[in-house]
Design an enzyme around this catalytic site. Sequence first.
Site, PDB file in Angstrom:
ATOM      1  N   THR A 277       0.493  -1.133  -0.120  1.00 21.58           N
ATOM      2  CA  THR A 277      -0.275  -0.137   0.265  1.00 21.58           C
ATOM      3  C   THR A 277       0.716   1.577   0.129  1.00 21.58           C
ATOM      4  OG1 THR A 277      -0.104  -0.446   2.402  1.00 21.58           O
ATOM      5  CG2 THR A 277      -2.309  -0.973   1.143  1.00 21.58           C
ATOM      6  N   LEU A 278       0.851   2.050  -1.111  1.00 20.07           N
ATOM      7  CA  LEU A 278       1.603   3.565  -1.555  1.00 20.07           C
ATOM      8  C   LEU A 278       0.916   4.652  -1.045  1.00 20.07           C
ATOM      9  CD1 LEU A 278       2.207   2.666  -4.729  1.00 20.07           C
ATOM     10  CD2 LEU A 278       4.181   2.253  -2.302  1.00 20.07           C
ATOM     11  N   GLY A 279      -0.241   4.230  -0.166  1.00 18.19           N
ATOM     12  CA  GLY A 279      -1.637   5.951   0.466  1.00 18.19           C
ATOM     13  C   GLY A 279      -1.597   6.282  -0.271  1.00 18.19           C
TER      14      GLY A 279
ATOM     15  N   GLY B 270     -10.388   9.123  12.924  1.00 21.15           N
ATOM     16  CA  GLY B 270     -10.931   8.536  13.807  1.00 21.15           C
ATOM     17  C   GLY B 270     -10.898   6.518  13.330  1.00 21.15           C
TER      18      GLY B 270
ATOM     19  N   ASP C 258      -5.810  -0.688   7.832  1.00 19.73           N
ATOM     20  CA  ASP C 258      -7.398  -1.892   7.407  1.00 19.73           C
ATOM     21  C   ASP C 258      -8.148  -1.846   7.061  1.00 19.73           C
ATOM     22  OD1 ASP C 258      -4.250  -2.473  10.370  1.00 19.73           O
ATOM     23  OD2 ASP C 258      -6.165  -0.715  11.948  1.00 19.73           O
TER      24      ASP C 258
ATOM     25  N   ALA D  59      -6.537   3.945  10.524  1.00 18.34           N
ATOM     26  CA  ALA D  59      -6.967   2.788  10.058  1.00 18.34           C
ATOM     27  C   ALA D  59      -7.390   2.783   8.446  1.00 18.34           C
ATOM     28  CB  ALA D  59      -8.724   2.024  10.635  1.00 18.34           C
TER      29      ALA D  59
END
Length: 305
Positions: free
Chosen positions: A219-221, A286, A251, A248
């Site tokens: 995962t590369l944002g 959150g 996730d 998160a």
Amino acid sequence: MADIVVVGSLNMDLVVRVKQMPVPGETVSGGDLSMICGGKGANQAVAAGRIAGEAAMIGRVGNDSFGQRLIASLKESHVDIQAIKKGETATGTAVILVDENGENSIVISPGENGKVSIDDLRQADAILREARFILTQFELPVAVVEALIQEVATFPAKLILNPAPFRSISRELLSKVDFLVPNEIEAEQLTGIKINSIDDAKQATRVLLDWGVTQVIITLGANGALFANSKGMQIIPAYQVKPIDTTAAGDTFIGGFAAALTRNFSIEDAVRYGNAAAAIAVTRFGAQTSIPTREEVDRFYQTKR
């Protein structure tokens, strides 16, 4: 029995927003303290439960108010909690600082998460054997994760390993993982290759494939995700949104990815679907409070495609 089973951590997140992260020795003022249900394992279970419609979780909480709130959040998210045990140690806790760009820094006190044992896995054997996908991370004792990898290798289920936070793991065990899903930092820590670009990420991916990992998703944002297997590799772009809080996001990606696989998406489309779920999550504050429902992800995914 659930198609998706998560073996992992449950934490209560204590979150404070700050204008900028403090440097060592510095004190900064922050916003109000928020208590939000989290933990990498519980976040992935909530994402799978909300998006797939059902999931199950194996883990531990303390016999305290934090544990009660975490259990309630899982149940509300369609997660079977029969294999979650209550112990005498405090429930796991994470202290999280979030800056105005949505980036976060996290310190974890494991609590009962550190008490999860191989015997807990044995007692949940029936749940694990009936799963199609088993998700785990490194917020549990390493010996438990290693035993789980060995065990799932003999099951029909596919194992999705999120190697976070980073722990050393043998190449032999990595070769038994069906989907390895690190972020850039974890891929760098696994391979020793400094990742400053997509080309660097591709080089790290080649190393992981050479070690025997079947399929790698880094995962590369904001750059999306790099998916690779023996047939090749490709960048699957992220959806462009304005982030509020990245807690998160990874996730949520994993839970959405697994949920898509249960609906028989191709792996590439499952990555795109996971990207869609994560894109929604980063626009909210959150951990579990940011995780979307299946209806929300489906609508976003269809609109953006």
